[in-house]
Design a protein around this motif. Structure first.
Motif, PDB file in Angstrom:
ATOM      1  N   GLY A  28       1.058  -1.308  -0.342  1.00  0.00           N
ATOM      2  CA  GLY A  28      -0.155   0.260  -0.118  1.00  0.00           C
ATOM      3  C   GLY A  28       0.953   0.915  -0.285  1.00  0.00           C
ATOM      4  O   GLY A  28       0.309   2.390  -0.701  1.00  0.00           O
ATOM      5  N   GLN A  46     -13.318   2.984   2.496  1.00  0.00           N
ATOM      6  CA  GLN A  46     -11.878   1.572   1.241  1.00  0.00           C
ATOM      7  C   GLN A  46     -11.082   2.726   1.654  1.00  0.00           C
ATOM      8  O   GLN A  46      -9.654   1.588   1.357  1.00  0.00           O
ATOM      9  CB  GLN A  46     -12.542   1.200   0.891  1.00  0.00           C
ATOM     10  N   ILE A  47     -10.408   3.849   1.364  1.00  0.00           N
ATOM     11  CA  ILE A  47     -10.036   4.625   0.034  1.00  0.00           C
ATOM     12  C   ILE A  47      -9.060   5.143   1.385  1.00  0.00           C
ATOM     13  O   ILE A  47      -8.142   4.804   1.489  1.00  0.00           O
ATOM     14  CB  ILE A  47      -9.942   5.399  -1.236  1.00  0.00           C
ATOM     15  N   GLU A  91      -8.833   4.172   4.464  1.00  0.00           N
ATOM     16  CA  GLU A  91      -8.131   3.303   5.252  1.00  0.00           C
ATOM     17  C   GLU A  91      -6.954   3.436   4.371  1.00  0.00           C
ATOM     18  O   GLU A  91      -5.764   2.997   5.180  1.00  0.00           O
ATOM     19  CB  GLU A  91      -8.545   1.988   5.166  1.00  0.00           C
ATOM     20  N   VAL A  92      -6.323   2.845   3.440  1.00  0.00           N
ATOM     21  CA  VAL A  92      -4.808   3.276   3.413  1.00  0.00           C
ATOM     22  C   VAL A  92      -4.611   4.568   3.678  1.00  0.00           C
ATOM     23  O   VAL A  92      -3.053   3.879   4.792  1.00  0.00           O
ATOM     24  CB  VAL A  92      -4.772   3.590   1.682  1.00  0.00           C
ATOM     25  N   GLU A 145      -4.568   5.171   6.780  1.00  0.00           N
ATOM     26  CA  GLU A 145      -4.994   4.961   8.051  1.00  0.00           C
ATOM     27  C   GLU A 145      -3.987   3.939   8.374  1.00  0.00           C
ATOM     28  O   GLU A 145      -3.749   4.293   9.338  1.00  0.00           O
ATOM     29  CB  GLU A 145      -6.203   5.381   8.285  1.00  0.00           C
ATOM     30  N   SER A 146      -3.760   3.291   7.608  1.00  0.00           N
ATOM     31  CA  SER A 146      -3.246   1.473   8.103  1.00  0.00           C
ATOM     32  C   SER A 146      -1.918   2.599   7.888  1.00  0.00           C
ATOM     33  O   SER A 146      -1.207   1.718   8.590  1.00  0.00           O
ATOM     34  CB  SER A 146      -3.206   0.574   7.126  1.00  0.00           C
ATOM     35  N   HIS A 147      -1.834   3.061   7.021  1.00  0.00           N
ATOM     36  CA  HIS A 147       0.081   3.497   7.127  1.00  0.00           C
ATOM     37  C   HIS A 147      -0.427   4.617   7.975  1.00  0.00           C
ATOM     38  O   HIS A 147       1.216   5.669   7.557  1.00  0.00           O
ATOM     39  CB  HIS A 147       0.518   4.007   6.250  1.00  0.00           C
ATOM     40  N   ASP A 148      -0.087   5.717   9.244  1.00  0.00           N
ATOM     41  CA  ASP A 148      -0.189   6.630  10.212  1.00  0.00           C
ATOM     42  C   ASP A 148      -0.264   7.637   9.065  1.00  0.00           C
ATOM     43  O   ASP A 148       1.286   9.062   9.151  1.00  0.00           O
ATOM     44  CB  ASP A 148       0.599   6.519  10.700  1.00  0.00           C
ATOM     45  N   MET A 169      -7.284   3.921  -4.640  1.00  0.00           N
ATOM     46  CA  MET A 169      -7.497   3.295  -3.478  1.00  0.00           C
ATOM     47  C   MET A 169      -5.068   2.875  -3.712  1.00  0.00           C
ATOM     48  O   MET A 169      -4.614   3.354  -2.772  1.00  0.00           O
ATOM     49  CB  MET A 169      -7.638   1.901  -3.303  1.00  0.00           C
TER      50      MET A 169
END
Lengths: 304, 576
Positions: B101, B124-125, B127-128, B130-133, B179
């Motif tokens: 990602g 969902q987009i 989230e990318v 957020e998942s990588h701060d 995404m």
């Protein structure tokens, strides 16, 4: 959505009316109440007077028409046994059942979702195998047997818990555990199965390719998609609990609607039997609407 | 976690280098080799196409890079994956997660299945990020809307809160792309990104990918079985077959001078070239008598009907008139939703028409009933897109093929069934002993042969093929088409051949109808239609078929940076 609820309600009225008709005639097959409520040596005149007083001297189809007329005026009849409004008796017992059902279904769903998800996250692991065996055992154990063994061990043997009745928090423990066991067992299997197929879905691969953290993949992506079948089964189980856990309530002397229903049938308290049916049928209707709305909330593709 | 953000220093050399990768999959505890000693590299900013047919192992190596292979059943036997000089297998799980990602992103074939159905695309987009701060909350949402705008979603401010099923197929793929490019990765892996899309949408998505690559300078690894898509995208190409790399090189060289026998066979199967030239697949003489005459056929579907909203209808087929002559192949071409399959379903009386006539051998199909209808259904057969879905998995081939005889009793005495099944299997290029097997024991192409044998069993005059070869690999497609053409000559069959894939009909159909929104927009003999398309829509369809990258004149510098680098690498730096 409101039109949907209206449509469902109109369908339900038809089926509740059919149910009430059936119950009306079937209860009258159980025999003559005067045989139970009057002394064995009561005279024929006394019996006739009792029948006349309670409208039991009329032909049964005529009694049915009278019953329907009363229903329209929201008069649900008198309880022979308690000599007060039958609906009052039913509505007094119902909250006891609701409390029990609510706690049991909440507890079993929450536990099952946790255990089932963790089992599916690592299929074949020790945890998964233990969970599978335990849930299968829970789902297959007959509740009357579990209840009786529970009383034998914890009430009679260890004298830790009361055998039956209500009053303290200790009275809650056994009925709730017995009522939780089977739904828990069934739900763990449903959650595990749904989670396994959700975790194999393409969108999980997408989430992994995005770099989403593993806990979020399991509880955010997979679990959210697994909830639909879980809600279906949990709703079914909730329905059967709201219906009155007849056996468990009877064993533990829990003053709920299930116990009331079976007592009224045995005592030929017709008006109370009919009122309990009406109350539970209405509750089940509301529950089913709630489940349908929950579907639409959980899955945006469902619209009514 | 903070130090996990950029664990890999950016350096020179290829951005991704895979060496000697071997991956097994355990099936019934026996290892099956999916990828065998595969080596390749990807340079910064270039497009590498991995070409291969289904089961060639072309997505396994990239899935290994992204740590998407579950072990078990997967088993990475040996090999190394170097991202920017760092050995990936030595990183811990958290570091590998963070690479996905952020540095490598991936898009997939079927965006509907690969998007989570219960969350909005915006979520969902976001989230990318957020998942990588990288961003949260309002900032993530603003970035998301900007991304949606960039990939060409109209009204992104409101569409950001829509769910995947509320988008069209092409838009869903745009969402997937948004995404993937959210964190400007170094490498974008696109696994069959346009296979499920219509040809004009495919062209738009490929354009978008090219534009994004130019803007961000990312490397693009494209996995495809589609030679035209491969040719239109690739700087360099590697060809895979049975888990091995059988050929690699500059795209232009591989296509113009294929070295390996497998590559040659695949390129030979490609239906390209000039349609005007005569083709052995077209029927020699298609001027026979009229077999089927369809007049003013209309099929309406009732959409939602509410108490207050009036009845809304949708015209799937709108006043269509055409005819099929004996021994002719009529191609019906159109994109999804053009009404081409509705015609097939109505003609076979699987659905009822709203109005119109269809005269088959002097009788109106729509007025047939009872025995007449049964006899008609024997004479007209259908071959579906998905032979696996249209065959009962619990019936063996013998039972599947002989079922028509159980229905049409007078066709063949039971004592002859076994022999006839063997004959039919032989006719479609299978072996008589295959009769005892079940559908799942065959490959896609073989299953389609069984479906054809089943259609032939009732001795039909007309076969309707609805996307009959669309799900097959290119070389298998060619085989099945050859079979159909051969059967037409030998048995005097006629075909209605429905497809969205223009190159396929080019050499097979005698006449073509082009459909759009339920109407026929153009009709004509195949060479004329391909040579001089009249209608704007036909022209746009033809133009949308991807052209080789090295022939595209619009982009002034003919060699992209990637190609130049690749050429350099080929001349000098291949040793390694």
């Amino acid at each position: 959505m409101f039109s949907y609820i209206g449509r469902r309600a109109s369908h339900s009225i038809v089926s509740v009316l059919g149910l009430l008709t059936l119950v009306f005639f079937l209860t009258r097959l159980t025999g003559d109440p005067s045989a139970l409520y009057l002394p064995l040596d009561a005279t024929a005149e006394a019996r006739a007077a009792f029948a006349r007083l309670n409208g039991l001297d009329q032909p049964i189809p005529w009694q049915f028409i009278e019953y329907l007329k009363d229903l329209l005026q929201l008069d649900f009849g008198q309880s022979l046994r308690q000599n007060r409004s039958a609906m009052e008796v039913a509505l007094q017992a119902f909250p006891e059942t609701l409390k029990l059902a609510f706690v049991a279904i909440t507890l079993s769903s929450a536990l099952a979702i946790l255990v089932g998800s963790l089992a599916a996250a690592r299929p074949g692991s020790l945890f998964d195998r233990v969970a599978s065996v335990a849930s299968l055992a829970g789902a297959s154990a007959p509740d009357f047997w579990v209840a009786i063994v529970g009383i034998l061990v914890f009430a009679v043997g260890l004298e830790l818990l009361p055998t039956s009745g209500t009053g303290s928090w200790a009275h809650w423990i056994m009925p709730i555990l017995v009522l939780t066991l089977r739904p828990f067992g069934l739900l763990v299997q449903v959650v595990r199965g749904a989670m396994l197929s959700a975790l194999a879905s393409p969108y999980i691969k997408t989430a992994r390719a995005k770099g989403v953290r593993r806990t979020k993949i399991i509880f955010g992506h997979a679990l959210r998609n697994s909830l639909l079948p879980v809600v279906t089964v949990a709703g079914d189980l909730a329905t059967s609990l709201v219906n009155g856990a007849v056996v468990v309530e009877s064993i533990f002397g829990w003053p709920g609607i299930g116990k009331l229903m079976i007592d009224s049938i045995i005592q030929r308290d017709f008006a109370v039997v009919q009122s309990t049916i009406l109350v539970t049928a209405t509750a089940i209707f509301i529950l089913n609407i709630a489940i349908d709305l929950l579907y639409a909330f959980l899955d945006p593709r469902i619209r009514y | 976690m903070k130090n996990a953000h950029n664990p890999i220093p950016k350096g020179e050399g290829p951005i991704l280098k895979i060496e000697g990768l071997t991956v097994d999959f355990l099936s019934n505890d026996k290892p099956v080799r999916a990828v065998d000693n595969v080596s390749f590299h990807v340079d910064r900013g270039e497009t590498l196409v991995i070409l291969g047919e289904s089961g060639s192992g072309k997505s396994v190596s990239t899935s290994t890079v992204m740590d998407l292979i579950d072990c078990p059943p997967g088993d990475i036997v040996s090999g190394s994956c170097l991202l920017d000089g760092t050995e990936l297998s030595r990183l811990n799980q958290e570091a590998r997660r963070d690479i996905n990602g952020r540095r490598i992103a991936m898009i997939f074939q079927d965006p509907l299945a690969y998007l989570n159905p219960v969350y909005t695309v915006g979520r969902q987009i976001a989230e990318v990020f957020e998942s990588h701060d990288a961003a949260r909350g309002r900032q993530a949402r603003a970035n998301t809307i900007e991304l949606l705008r960039r990939v060409g979603i109209p009204e992104p401010e409101s569409r950001v809160d829509f769910y995947p099923h509320q988008f069209s197929g092409g838009q869903r793929q745009r969402v997937m792309i948004a995404m993937a490019i959210a964190l400007k990765p170094d490498i974008l892996i696109a696994d069959e990104p346009t296979t499920a899309l219509d040809v004009s949408v495919q062209a738009q998505i490929l354009d978008l990918l090219r534009d994004l690559q130019r803007e961000t300078g990312m490397a693009l690894v494209m996995i495809t079985h589609d030679l035209e898509v491969a040719a239109s995208m690739a700087d360099r190409i590697i060809v895979m077959n049975a888990g091995k790399v059988v050929e690699s090189g500059l795209a232009r060289e591989v296509f113009s001078n294929p070295q390996h026998a497998y590559t040659r066979r695949m390129i030979a199967a490609l239906p390209h070239g000039d349609a005007a030239e005569t083709s052995h697949r077209r029927s020699a003489d298609a001027t026979g008598e009229t077999l089927l005459k369809v007049e003013h056929l209309t099929k309406e579907y009732v959409l939602a009907s509410g108490a207050f909203a009036g009845k809304r209808t949708f015209k799937a087929v709108d006043d269509v008139t055409f005819e099929v002559r004996k021994g002719e192949t009529l191609g019906i071409v159109g994109e999804s939703g053009s009404g081409k399959s509705s015609i097939a379903r109505v003609l076979l009386r699987l659905n009822d028409p709203s109005s119109g006539k269809a005269i088959y051998a002097g009788e109106n199909i729509f007025e047939m009933s009872g025995k007449g209808l049964v006899a008609f259904r024997r004479k007209v057969q259908m071959v579906f897109q998905d032979p696996y879905g249209s065959m009962n998995p619990r019936m063996n081939v013998q039972a599947i093929i002989s079922e028509p005889w159980a229905i049409h009793r007078d066709l063949l005495p039971r004592s002859r069934w076994r022999d006839r099944v063997a004959e039919l299997l032989d006719l479609v290029g299978l072996k008589p002993e295959h009769a005892e097997r079940y559908p799942h024991q065959f490959s896609g192409g073989q299953r389609q042969r069984i479906a054809i044998a089943r259609a032939l069993a009732s001795e039909p005059e007309l076969i309707v093929c609805d996307e009959a070869v669309s799900a097959l690999d290119v070389s298998i497609q060619a085989q099945v088409i050859d079979l159909l053409a051969d059967l037409r000559t030998r048995l005097g069959l006629s075909y209605i051949f429905i497809t969205h894939d223009l190159p396929i009909v080019r050499h097979f159909a005698d006449r073509i109808l082009v459909m759009k929104q339920g109407q026929i927009v153009e009709e004509g003999p195949t060479p004329t239609l391909f040579g001089a398309p009249q209608h704007e829509y036909t022209q746009s369809l033809l133009k949308a078929v991807p052209k080789p990258k090295w022939l595209m004149s619009t982009e002034a510098p003919s060699a992209t940076p990637g190609e130049l680098r690749a050429r350099r690498a080929r001349n000098g730096g291949m040793a390694g």
